[in-house]
Design a protein around this motif. Structure first.
Motif, short mmCIF file in Angstrom:
data_model
loop_
_atom_site.label_atom_id
_atom_site.label_comp_id
_atom_site.label_asym_id
_atom_site.label_seq_id
_atom_site.Cartn_x
_atom_site.Cartn_y
_atom_site.Cartn_z
N GLU A 75 0.37 -1.04 0.20
CA GLU A 75 -0.23 0.10 0.44
C GLU A 75 0.85 1.20 -0.10
O GLU A 75 2.23 0.94 0.52
CB GLU A 75 -0.84 -0.15 1.17
N ILE A 76 0.89 2.35 -0.21
CA ILE A 76 0.65 3.83 -0.52
C ILE A 76 0.96 4.59 0.65
O ILE A 76 -0.39 4.70 1.11
CB ILE A 76 0.90 4.61 -1.48
N LEU A 77 2.02 5.14 2.02
CA LEU A 77 1.60 5.24 2.65
C LEU A 77 2.51 6.82 3.56
O LEU A 77 1.76 7.27 3.86
CB LEU A 77 3.12 4.83 3.36
N CYS A 78 2.12 7.74 1.53
CA CYS A 78 2.31 8.74 1.72
C CYS A 78 1.68 9.61 0.98
O CYS A 78 1.43 8.93 -0.19
CB CYS A 78 3.60 9.45 2.59
N ASP A 79 1.68 10.90 1.09
CA ASP A 79 0.69 11.97 -0.51
C ASP A 79 1.73 12.26 -1.05
O ASP A 79 2.88 11.92 -0.51
CB ASP A 79 -0.19 12.38 0.30
N VAL A 80 1.36 12.41 -2.38
CA VAL A 80 2.62 13.29 -3.12
C VAL A 80 3.66 14.09 -2.86
O VAL A 80 4.73 14.65 -3.31
CB VAL A 80 1.85 13.24 -4.66
N LEU A 81 2.57 15.58 -2.35
CA LEU A 81 2.73 16.33 -1.29
C LEU A 81 4.86 15.87 -0.14
O LEU A 81 6.07 15.89 -0.17
CB LEU A 81 2.61 17.29 -0.49
N CYS A 82 4.75 14.68 0.21
CA CYS A 82 5.40 13.46 0.97
C CYS A 82 6.44 13.18 0.15
O CYS A 82 7.54 13.01 0.45
CB CYS A 82 5.23 13.03 2.00
N SER A 83 5.86 12.54 -0.72
CA SER A 83 7.07 11.83 -1.35
C SER A 83 7.51 12.57 -2.85
O SER A 83 8.32 12.01 -3.59
CB SER A 83 5.93 10.36 -2.09
N GLY A 84 6.64 13.35 -3.57
CA GLY A 84 7.27 13.82 -4.52
C GLY A 84 6.97 13.29 -5.19
O GLY A 84 6.69 11.88 -5.91
N ASP A 85 6.74 13.57 -6.99
CA ASP A 85 5.98 13.65 -7.98
C ASP A 85 6.63 11.57 -8.73
O ASP A 85 6.04 11.41 -8.92
CB ASP A 85 5.73 14.15 -9.11
N GLU A 86 7.59 11.85 -8.50
CA GLU A 86 8.22 10.38 -9.30
C GLU A 86 8.15 9.68 -8.57
O GLU A 86 7.76 8.33 -9.08
CB GLU A 86 9.63 11.41 -10.06
N ALA A 87 8.26 9.95 -6.69
CA ALA A 87 8.49 8.88 -6.24
C ALA A 87 6.77 7.80 -5.64
O ALA A 87 6.19 7.09 -6.42
CB ALA A 87 8.81 8.77 -5.21
N MET A 88 5.63 8.89 -6.33
CA MET A 88 4.36 9.01 -6.44
C MET A 88 3.91 7.56 -7.60
O MET A 88 3.52 7.19 -7.56
CB MET A 88 3.73 9.81 -6.42
N ILE A 89 4.68 8.48 -9.11
CA ILE A 89 4.57 7.21 -9.65
C ILE A 89 5.10 5.83 -9.87
O ILE A 89 4.28 4.82 -10.10
CB ILE A 89 5.32 7.71 -11.22
N TYR A 90 6.26 6.12 -9.25
CA TYR A 90 6.66 4.28 -9.02
C TYR A 90 5.88 3.44 -7.92
O TYR A 90 5.34 2.03 -8.16
CB TYR A 90 7.93 4.17 -8.27
N ALA A 91 5.36 4.40 -7.21
CA ALA A 91 4.25 3.43 -6.29
C ALA A 91 3.21 3.26 -6.85
O ALA A 91 1.92 2.39 -6.56
CB ALA A 91 4.11 4.24 -4.77
N LEU A 92 2.72 4.00 -8.16
CA LEU A 92 1.68 3.90 -8.84
C LEU A 92 1.35 2.62 -9.98
O LEU A 92 0.82 1.98 -9.45
CB LEU A 92 0.41 4.57 -9.12
N LYS A 93 2.81 2.49 -10.69
CA LYS A 93 2.67 1.76 -11.16
C LYS A 93 4.22 0.34 -11.67
O LYS A 93 3.32 -0.39 -11.65
CB LYS A 93 3.72 2.44 -12.52
N VAL A 94 4.14 0.66 -10.49
CA VAL A 94 5.01 -0.50 -9.64
C VAL A 94 4.67 -1.10 -8.24
O VAL A 94 5.09 -0.99 -7.55
CB VAL A 94 6.64 -0.63 -9.76
N PRO A 95 3.50 -0.83 -8.51
CA PRO A 95 2.53 -1.43 -6.87
C PRO A 95 3.41 -2.53 -5.81
O PRO A 95 2.50 -2.76 -4.56
CB PRO A 95 1.38 -1.54 -7.78
N LYS A 96 3.43 -3.59 -6.16
CA LYS A 96 4.49 -4.79 -5.73
C LYS A 96 5.86 -4.29 -4.95
O LYS A 96 6.60 -5.30 -4.32
CB LYS A 96 4.49 -6.00 -6.03
N ALA A 97 6.32 -3.35 -5.38
CA ALA A 97 7.90 -2.12 -5.38
C ALA A 97 7.85 -1.98 -4.24
O ALA A 97 6.90 -1.20 -3.72
CB ALA A 97 8.44 -1.61 -6.55
#
Length: 303
Positions: free
Chosen positions: A103-125
């Protein structure tokens, strides 16, 4: 004002006019000093083995080069993978676990845009942002990762890794501050140089396409999108990693009489909860099997 400065710098680095070329030549003494410092840093670095296979996806220049979609395409192929990056543009500091692979543990302000891309597109990583990549690697190991993909990791010469380097060409061949290059491919440092169109190819698709779309994007060198664009009613470029407000996007839709905003996935992760009609210009990569064999050979110790 900030946007104008950013775009001027991008033109200076990649498409300089006569006056900008003159400035780059005047700055060559500083470029020499910069290159010397970076070279000394490289020569003094001793690669440390963190006890886990680390695959770095990097490039030599500032600005966009396709690292994020390439890292995404590679990480999707491996079980128990972790993706580690600095998290440029985020509103936080230090190490932050963005996704634990479930699961994703923070929002995009916390992660930055590129990290959120990874969290959404590579959900098992596992996805981790950290200015100190070695701390991110340690945390990834603690969380059970077996392989680490290091976004923008070429310059981390103190980390033992396989370096995949995207070849980005520019009319300006100097290092900073005279040109766009942060480093050179140093003699004696083994890298695998990857070329777009040879080692990977882009596949473009548009989700929720409408008749009247206004392009809105905040990526480095947004003109890179021109080759993939359908017809749009207007184009609106913001500086890389810009965090949009709902009000400015609603104003663009109103002034352009647009039915939807056409954005990249990097933009989408920052505006998906605004309640605005969004069309997504998504760029996936088809990666040559040679690259996966390089990674597999490295993991098996054959390189």
């Amino acid at each position: 004002m900030k946007k104008s400065i950013v775009f001027w710098i991008e033109r200076y680095l990649y498409e300089p006019d006569i006056s900008q070329r003159l400035l780059s030549f005047l700055l060559l003494p500083l470029t020499f000093i910069y290159c010397l410092i970076v070279w000394i840093k490289y020569k003094r670095a001793v690669p440390f083995d963190h006890g886990i296979d680390v695959i770095s996806i990097g490039n030599l220049s500032v600005g966009g080069s396709g690292k994020t979609p390439l890292t995404t395409a590679l990480a999707l192929k491996y079980e128990n993978a972790a993706i580690i990056l600095r998290g440029y543009g985020r509103k936080t500091k230090g190490l932050q676990v963005v996704s634990d692979g479930r699961e994703i543990l923070c929002d995009v302000l916390c992660s930055g845009d590129e990290a959120m891309i990874y969290a959404l597109k590579v959900p098992k990583a596992v996805v981790i942002v950290s200015e100190k990549r070695e701390e991110g690697i340690k945390k990834a190991k603690e969380m059970g990762a077996k392989i680490v993909f290091l976004d923008d990791g070429y310059s981390k010469h103190h980390i033992k890794k396989l370096d995949l380097l995207i070849d980005v060409r520019s009319k300006n061949g100097f290092c900073l501050p005279s040109g766009p290059y942060r480093e050179k491919a140093w003699s004696g440092k083994k890298v695998e140089l990857l070329q777009e169109g040879v080692d990977f190819k882009r596949a473009v698709r548009i989700e929720n396409e409408t008749e009247n779309m206004a392009l809105v994007t905040a990526i480095a060198r947004p003109q890179r999108l021109d080759a993939f664009l359908p017809r749009v009613v207007s184009r609106h470029y913001f500086e890389d990693h810009h965090f949009f407000t709902k009000e400015e996007l609603e104003e663009i839709m109103k002034s352009s009489k647009a039915a939807s905003l056409l954005v990249t996935f990097k933009d989408y992760v920052k505006i998906k909860d605004f309640g605005i009609n969004i069309s997504i210009l998504d760029l996936d990569l088809d990666v040559d099997e040679r690259i996966f064999k390089l990674i597999d050979d490295y993991v098996k110790g054959d390189m």
